[in-house]
Design a protein around this motif. Structure first.
Motif, short mmCIF file in Angstrom:
data_model
loop_
_atom_site.label_atom_id
_atom_site.label_comp_id
_atom_site.label_asym_id
_atom_site.label_seq_id
_atom_site.Cartn_x
_atom_site.Cartn_y
_atom_site.Cartn_z
N ALA A 14 11.85 6.35 -9.27
CA ALA A 14 11.04 5.23 -9.77
C ALA A 14 11.57 3.88 -9.31
CB ALA A 14 11.00 5.27 -11.30
N ASP A 15 12.59 3.85 -8.47
CA ASP A 15 13.21 2.57 -8.13
C ASP A 15 12.31 1.69 -7.28
OD1 ASP A 15 13.87 4.74 -6.26
OD2 ASP A 15 14.91 3.18 -5.10
N ILE A 16 11.57 2.26 -6.35
CA ILE A 16 10.70 1.46 -5.47
C ILE A 16 9.56 0.83 -6.26
CG2 ILE A 16 9.14 1.51 -3.49
CD1 ILE A 16 10.84 3.79 -2.35
N THR A 17 8.86 1.65 -7.03
CA THR A 17 7.71 1.15 -7.77
C THR A 17 8.13 0.12 -8.81
OG1 THR A 17 6.62 3.29 -7.44
CG2 THR A 17 5.71 1.84 -9.13
N THR A 18 9.24 0.37 -9.49
CA THR A 18 9.73 -0.59 -10.49
C THR A 18 10.02 -1.93 -9.85
OG1 THR A 18 10.69 1.21 -11.80
CG2 THR A 18 11.50 -1.01 -12.24
N ARG A 19 10.74 -1.91 -8.75
CA ARG A 19 11.07 -3.15 -8.04
C ARG A 19 9.81 -3.87 -7.58
NH1 ARG A 19 13.71 -1.01 -4.27
NH2 ARG A 19 12.17 -1.10 -2.59
N GLU A 20 8.86 -3.11 -7.07
CA GLU A 20 7.66 -3.74 -6.51
C GLU A 20 6.75 -4.32 -7.59
OE1 GLU A 20 7.50 -1.44 -2.22
OE2 GLU A 20 6.24 -0.66 -3.84
N ILE A 21 6.78 -3.75 -8.78
CA ILE A 21 6.04 -4.35 -9.89
C ILE A 21 6.68 -5.67 -10.30
CG2 ILE A 21 5.47 -4.11 -12.35
CD1 ILE A 21 5.16 -1.08 -11.83
N LEU A 22 7.99 -5.65 -10.47
CA LEU A 22 8.69 -6.81 -11.02
C LEU A 22 8.81 -7.98 -10.05
CD1 LEU A 22 11.55 -5.06 -13.04
CD2 LEU A 22 9.39 -5.98 -13.89
N GLN A 23 8.71 -7.73 -8.75
CA GLN A 23 8.88 -8.81 -7.78
C GLN A 23 7.60 -9.62 -7.54
OE1 GLN A 23 10.07 -6.84 -4.15
NE2 GLN A 23 7.98 -6.26 -3.59
N GLN A 24 6.50 -9.23 -8.17
CA GLN A 24 5.22 -9.89 -7.88
C GLN A 24 5.20 -11.40 -8.16
OE1 GLN A 24 1.57 -6.99 -8.53
NE2 GLN A 24 3.25 -6.41 -9.91
N TYR A 345 -2.08 -9.86 -16.00
CA TYR A 345 -2.58 -8.76 -16.84
C TYR A 345 -2.35 -7.40 -16.17
CZ TYR A 345 -5.35 -11.29 -20.46
OH TYR A 345 -5.76 -12.03 -21.54
N VAL A 346 -2.64 -7.32 -14.88
CA VAL A 346 -2.52 -6.02 -14.22
C VAL A 346 -1.06 -5.57 -14.14
CG1 VAL A 346 -2.25 -6.59 -11.74
CG2 VAL A 346 -3.64 -4.62 -12.44
N MET A 347 -0.13 -6.51 -14.19
CA MET A 347 1.28 -6.12 -14.25
C MET A 347 1.56 -5.31 -15.52
SD MET A 347 3.59 -9.30 -12.81
CE MET A 347 5.10 -8.41 -13.23
N ILE A 348 0.91 -5.67 -16.63
CA ILE A 348 1.07 -4.90 -17.86
C ILE A 348 0.55 -3.48 -17.65
CG2 ILE A 348 0.33 -4.67 -20.26
CD1 ILE A 348 0.29 -7.72 -20.45
N ALA A 349 -0.61 -3.37 -17.02
CA ALA A 349 -1.18 -2.05 -16.75
C ALA A 349 -0.29 -1.25 -15.80
CB ALA A 349 -2.58 -2.19 -16.16
N GLN A 350 0.33 -1.93 -14.84
CA GLN A 350 1.24 -1.24 -13.92
C GLN A 350 2.46 -0.69 -14.66
OE1 GLN A 350 1.94 -4.45 -11.19
NE2 GLN A 350 0.02 -4.15 -10.07
N VAL A 351 2.98 -1.48 -15.60
CA VAL A 351 4.13 -1.02 -16.38
C VAL A 351 3.72 0.15 -17.28
CG1 VAL A 351 5.77 -1.66 -18.20
CG2 VAL A 351 5.37 -3.21 -16.28
N VAL A 352 2.55 0.07 -17.89
CA VAL A 352 2.04 1.20 -18.68
C VAL A 352 2.00 2.46 -17.82
CG1 VAL A 352 -0.02 2.14 -19.82
CG2 VAL A 352 0.72 -0.19 -20.33
N SER A 353 1.53 2.32 -16.60
CA SER A 353 1.42 3.47 -15.69
C SER A 353 2.80 4.01 -15.32
CB SER A 353 0.66 3.06 -14.43
OG SER A 353 -0.61 2.56 -14.76
#
Length: 385
Positions: A14-24, A345-353
């Motif tokens: 999950a390291d890539i997806t986590t980083r890519e969500i948070l760097q937006q 808002y979509v960042m919240i949905a990304q974290v939910v996912s």
């Protein structure tokens, strides 16, 4: 989870997806710089074409999958705030254009095809441009892509009828799911075509502030996800109604379908799709910053909560909401219009996912266990027109 060690994230794939969500939020600041560098040239490119044709120009936002949803988000906003004396704004997926070009392309209407592309290598993205060149007499291409080496970007070289805007380097998501690529491309198109909201620095500062707050909501999100659920619904209106499709896709992708998803508009949900909701369902509604529109968003939240048929019914809002149930709030004095609001808002949905994927034992960075669904789509045959 968002604050897990690198080792723990890697163990959970999950390291890539986590980083890519948070760097937006950082990427959005880079998008503004890129837009400023291109502002004069891209405006001239569009203005010269409009003047040359002397007619109203169709602007078709296109892409495949998440890239198509970027156009869906911006279109309602631009119908309200874009130059509708000059442009007709439409959003048509490349997958529709390629499979039935004469249903969507008009020979005698001048057209700007705005192609959103993370990799620029999707077969439909390349084919949609070729078909537009074949069918439409007066055509221009605005390419908004994250990959300088992709086919779409490469094909613009020495083409006076095309203009390329490359997104920040790190927006070319290496994880399976599109995150930063989606928000960066959406934001760029808003900057280009939005005639009303020109205070770009203030908009980005507000978006960055709200985006950086998303990680602070993890504990609240964890509480919502703590129960035994297997269905998730996203609702919203106008641009935020369009965002629901992207929100549910992220969950569907990252869980590999282990959690069923649905999406609709706040008003449309009652007309049948509400049948999806049961005691193992989470319902999220993106609440509009338009005071009139938000009434409908809150109404459906209150109704579903009052029906007592869902496990959780959650509002997502900026600052506050009149909804009496649980809400995830992002605080910011500068009130964003909904198309810009869609991005934090979509960042919240990304974290939910992301959190749900780990909850159900899936791998967010490589979520397709069979390998039959790929980061860049494969297996498409493009047939000669």
């Amino acid at each position: 989870m968002l604050r897990w060690s690198q080792d723990k994230l890697e163990k959970n794939n999950a390291d890539i997806t986590t980083r890519e969500i948070l760097q937006q939020p950082k990427l959005w600041e880079e998008v503004l710089d890129i837009y400023k560098e291109n502002e004069h040239k891209v405006n001239k490119f569009l203005h010269d074409f409009s003047e040359e044709t002397g007619k109203k120009v169709r602007v078709i936002f296109t892409g495949a999958g998440t890239s198509a949803y970027a156009g869906d988000v911006v279109r309602p906003h631009l119908i309200r705030y874009g130059d509708t004396d000059k442009y007709i704004f439409e959003a048509i997926p490349t997958t529709d254009i390629v499979s039935a070009p004469y249903n969507y392309l008009k020979e005698d209407i001048p057209t700007v095809l705005v192609s959103f592309a993370r990799s620029g290598n999707s077969p439909e993205s390349v084919a949609a441009i070729e078909l537009a060149n074949e069918v439409v007499r007066e055509i221009r291409h605005l390419i908004i892509s994250c990959a300088p080496e992709g086919k779409l970007a490469q094909n613009t070289k020495d083409d006076p009828h095309s203009y390329l805007i490359l997104m920040p380097e790190l927006s070319n998501d290496q994880g399976f799911a599109m995150t930063g690529s989606f928000t960066c491309m959406t934001l760029t198109s808003l900057f280009i075509f939005d005639e009303k909201h020109k205070d770009h620095k203030e908009i980005v500062d507000a978006m960055v502030s709200m985006g950086n707050q998303v990680s602070d909501l993890e504990e609240n999100i964890d509480l919502i996800l703590n129960g035994d659920f297997n269905r998730v619904v996203y609702l919203g209106s106008a641009s935020l109604g369009a965002l629901t499709r992207e929100a549910q896709l992220k969950l569907l992708e990252l869980t590999a379908g282990k959690v069923s998803t649905s999406y609709d508009t706040s008003l449309g949900f009652r007309h049948g799709p509400k049948s999806f909701v049961d005691e193992q369902t989470l319902v999220f509604t993106f609440i509009s910053n338009d005071l009139y529109t938000s009434k409908y968003d809150v109404d459906i939240l209150e109704e579903i909560k009052g029906n007592d048929i869902a496990q959780s019914v959650v509002g997502i809002a900026q600052n506050k909401t009149s909804y009496t149930g649980d809400s995830l709030l992002l605080d910011e004095d500068y009130i964003l219009s909904d198309a810009y609001l869609a991005l934090p808002y979509v960042m919240i949905a990304q974290v939910v996912s992301l959190l749900t994927a780990v909850k159900v034992g899936n791998k967010p960075d490589t979520p397709s266990p069979t390998g039959t669904v790929n980061r860049v789509v494969q297996g498409v045959t493009i047939h000669k027109l």
